[in-house]
Design a protein around this motif. Sequence first.
Motif, PDB file in Angstrom:
ATOM      1  N   ARG A 116       0.866  -1.290   0.115  1.00  0.00           N
ATOM      2  CA  ARG A 116       0.018  -0.063   0.190  1.00  0.00           C
ATOM      3  C   ARG A 116       0.755   1.426   0.111  1.00  0.00           C
ATOM      4  N   GLU A 117       2.007   1.199   0.645  1.00  0.00           N
ATOM      5  CA  GLU A 117       2.777   2.323   0.716  1.00  0.00           C
ATOM      6  C   GLU A 117       3.465   2.560  -0.265  1.00  0.00           C
ATOM      7  N   TRP A 118       3.888   1.644  -1.044  1.00  0.00           N
ATOM      8  CA  TRP A 118       4.339   1.777  -2.645  1.00  0.00           C
ATOM      9  C   TRP A 118       3.368   1.798  -3.697  1.00  0.00           C
ATOM     10  N   GLY A 119       2.244   2.079  -3.424  1.00  0.00           N
ATOM     11  CA  GLY A 119       1.362   2.469  -4.371  1.00  0.00           C
ATOM     12  C   GLY A 119       0.182   1.561  -4.878  1.00  0.00           C
ATOM     13  N   ALA A 120      -0.051   0.386  -4.047  1.00  0.00           N
ATOM     14  CA  ALA A 120      -1.323  -0.460  -4.371  1.00  0.00           C
ATOM     15  C   ALA A 120      -2.549   0.233  -3.724  1.00  0.00           C
ATOM     16  N   ASP A 121      -3.530   0.275  -4.642  1.00  0.00           N
ATOM     17  CA  ASP A 121      -4.796   0.934  -4.486  1.00  0.00           C
ATOM     18  C   ASP A 121      -5.715  -0.038  -3.828  1.00  0.00           C
ATOM     19  N   HIS A 122      -5.488  -1.373  -3.983  1.00  0.00           N
ATOM     20  CA  HIS A 122      -6.192  -2.427  -3.382  1.00  0.00           C
ATOM     21  C   HIS A 122      -5.373  -3.532  -3.018  1.00  0.00           C
ATOM     22  N   VAL A 123      -5.583  -4.128  -2.070  1.00  0.00           N
ATOM     23  CA  VAL A 123      -4.815  -5.506  -1.565  1.00  0.00           C
ATOM     24  C   VAL A 123      -5.947  -6.584  -1.283  1.00  0.00           C
ATOM     25  N   ILE A 124      -5.611  -7.693  -1.798  1.00  0.00           N
ATOM     26  CA  ILE A 124      -6.308  -8.968  -1.739  1.00  0.00           C
ATOM     27  C   ILE A 124      -5.361  -9.895  -0.733  1.00  0.00           C
ATOM     28  N   ASN A 125      -5.877 -10.237   0.704  1.00  0.00           N
ATOM     29  CA  ASN A 125      -4.960 -11.001   1.403  1.00  0.00           C
ATOM     30  C   ASN A 125      -5.560 -12.315   1.367  1.00  0.00           C
ATOM     31  N   LEU A 126      -4.598 -13.153   1.073  1.00  0.00           N
ATOM     32  CA  LEU A 126      -4.714 -14.740   0.792  1.00  0.00           C
ATOM     33  C   LEU A 126      -5.286 -15.438   2.052  1.00  0.00           C
ATOM     34  N   ASP A 127      -4.842 -14.793   3.143  1.00  0.00           N
ATOM     35  CA  ASP A 127      -5.229 -15.306   4.302  1.00  0.00           C
ATOM     36  C   ASP A 127      -6.701 -15.239   4.614  1.00  0.00           C
ATOM     37  N   GLU A 128      -7.180 -14.012   3.998  1.00  0.00           N
ATOM     38  CA  GLU A 128      -8.594 -13.741   4.139  1.00  0.00           C
ATOM     39  C   GLU A 128      -9.506 -14.044   2.994  1.00  0.00           C
ATOM     40  N   VAL A 129      -8.870 -14.330   1.967  1.00  0.00           N
ATOM     41  CA  VAL A 129      -9.604 -14.806   0.640  1.00  0.00           C
ATOM     42  C   VAL A 129      -8.830 -16.198   0.206  1.00  0.00           C
ATOM     43  N   PRO A 130      -8.970 -17.088   0.785  1.00  0.00           N
ATOM     44  CA  PRO A 130      -8.070 -18.167   0.343  1.00  0.00           C
ATOM     45  C   PRO A 130      -8.799 -19.085  -0.877  1.00  0.00           C
ATOM     46  N   ASP A 131      -9.885 -18.675  -1.249  1.00  0.00           N
ATOM     47  CA  ASP A 131     -10.564 -19.165  -2.480  1.00  0.00           C
ATOM     48  C   ASP A 131     -10.350 -18.582  -3.729  1.00  0.00           C
ATOM     49  N   PRO A 132      -9.585 -19.174  -4.700  1.00  0.00           N
ATOM     50  CA  PRO A 132      -9.034 -18.546  -5.911  1.00  0.00           C
ATOM     51  C   PRO A 132     -10.156 -17.977  -6.635  1.00  0.00           C
ATOM     52  N   SER A 133     -11.465 -18.441  -6.794  1.00  0.00           N
ATOM     53  CA  SER A 133     -12.665 -17.924  -7.612  1.00  0.00           C
ATOM     54  C   SER A 133     -13.070 -16.921  -7.160  1.00  0.00           C
ATOM     55  N   GLN A 134     -13.009 -16.567  -5.758  1.00  0.00           N
ATOM     56  CA  GLN A 134     -13.383 -15.522  -4.938  1.00  0.00           C
ATOM     57  C   GLN A 134     -12.300 -14.189  -5.313  1.00  0.00           C
ATOM     58  N   ARG A 135     -11.081 -14.638  -5.484  1.00  0.00           N
ATOM     59  CA  ARG A 135     -10.278 -13.706  -5.598  1.00  0.00           C
ATOM     60  C   ARG A 135     -10.353 -12.898  -7.172  1.00  0.00           C
ATOM     61  N   LYS A 136     -10.763 -13.943  -7.830  1.00  0.00           N
ATOM     62  CA  LYS A 136     -10.819 -13.689  -9.426  1.00  0.00           C
ATOM     63  C   LYS A 136     -12.419 -12.682  -9.598  1.00  0.00           C
ATOM     64  N   ALA A 137     -13.182 -13.005  -8.677  1.00  0.00           N
ATOM     65  CA  ALA A 137     -14.635 -12.105  -8.556  1.00  0.00           C
ATOM     66  C   ALA A 137     -13.931 -10.959  -8.219  1.00  0.00           C
ATOM     67  N   GLU A 138     -13.225 -10.620  -7.162  1.00  0.00           N
ATOM     68  CA  GLU A 138     -12.781  -9.381  -6.588  1.00  0.00           C
ATOM     69  C   GLU A 138     -12.118  -8.660  -7.767  1.00  0.00           C
ATOM     70  N   VAL A 139     -11.413  -9.062  -8.378  1.00  0.00           N
ATOM     71  CA  VAL A 139     -10.571  -8.154  -9.469  1.00  0.00           C
ATOM     72  C   VAL A 139     -11.413  -8.029 -10.542  1.00  0.00           C
ATOM     73  N   LEU A 140     -12.301  -8.811 -10.971  1.00  0.00           N
ATOM     74  CA  LEU A 140     -13.220  -8.500 -12.085  1.00  0.00           C
ATOM     75  C   LEU A 140     -14.103  -7.359 -11.621  1.00  0.00           C
ATOM     76  N   LYS A 141     -14.499  -7.332 -10.410  1.00  0.00           N
ATOM     77  CA  LYS A 141     -15.330  -6.323 -10.045  1.00  0.00           C
ATOM     78  C   LYS A 141     -14.523  -4.925  -9.807  1.00  0.00           C
ATOM     79  N   LEU A 142     -13.280  -4.744  -9.670  1.00  0.00           N
ATOM     80  CA  LEU A 142     -12.574  -3.835  -9.873  1.00  0.00           C
ATOM     81  C   LEU A 142     -12.262  -3.532 -10.989  1.00  0.00           C
TER      82      LEU A 142
END
Length: 371
Positions: free
Chosen positions: A229-255
């Motif tokens: 975040r300090e180095w410029g990330a606008d969004h982070v997806i934490n693998l520990d909180e979102v362990p399901d790859p299909s859910q991570r894909k859905a978050e990226v598509l939403k953004l």
Amino acid sequence: VEVPATCQAAVLVEYGRPLEIREVPIPEVEPNAILIRVEMAGVCGTDVHLHQGAVGAPVILPVIPGHEGLGRIARLGQGRTHDAVGEPLRPGDRILWSHAWCGRCYWCDIAREPTLCRNATTYGLRQSEEQPFLTGSFAEYEYLVPNTRVVKVPEELSNEEVVGASCAFRTVVSAYDRLNRVGGVGTQDSVVILGAGPIGLYSTLLATEGGAGQTIVVGAPRARLELAREWGADHVINLDEVPDPSQRKAEVLKLTSGRGADVVVEAAGVLSAFGEGLEMVRPGGRYLEIGQTHGAATTPVAPAKIHDNLVVIGNKSATIVHFYKALHFIKNKRHRYAFGKMVSNTYPLTRVNEALASMKAGREIKAAIVP
Ligand SMILES: [Zn+2]
Ligand SMILES: [Zn+2]
């Protein structure tokens, strides 16, 4: 400068066993070679793999690991007068060095891809019969063979700021140079970075500085994501909180308006991450592969994703060009980014095994050895 006859080095004698601290002879310095007094050596994910015997390239044991060295010149071989930029070299100068590509083979001369050279002397990764033993950075001194390219480190930079430029950052600079040949990060492009280790963090930095509109970093743990975040990330997806790859894909598509990101950078190094990244890039986008070093290991992908006008480009290692650029990036942007935060802990040489264990457990951003 006084140079002793021997020095301490951490030696990998057997895979999976603790490194042994041994007294190792310091070789005579032949013409054009350099003897380095090591000031800091980063601990890389590759060192963890090497320790477990999980690197593709053949290794002769014992070996002194450590390929992220930073140190001062203790002895200059006859005829070695300047660095790769043309700056004069003197004992006491602090330098970085690349692996020593042979400079006279098909890969070096014809293909002009020196990082693919099969005759290179590589530091801290493998040992051959011909290669001097003291060629890893987990040691008080390190021997650089005659055709090693080196660059001087600007004196105002701290070791903590610079050490990442000796492996992760120079690799990312090289990778983005290749990505730029096929379109790069366009103005206000969306970029997904898979992985929040040193490669992912420096990738975040270059995406930010390259004009990305939205940078999404997928990784763990929290400390690494905070630095992202300090180095410029606008969004982070934490693998520990979102362990399901299909859910991570859905978050990226939403953004990304349902299309996927313009650019995806695979910097996680986990085999399955390659396929996950393909699911997150938009048709006609660009896919940069930096993380995969698994030799012949395979993973399922949907080739139709590539058929949809996707550009896939890879990058292995870096030449002295990219060390130079990485160093100057740090010098020019240090008022904006706290580069020293890359090193989360330092360890003396005698505690090298703790440093390796801590990296393996994911407790560090990067551990570093101070011999
Ligand atoms: Zn490394
Ligand atoms: Zn070569």
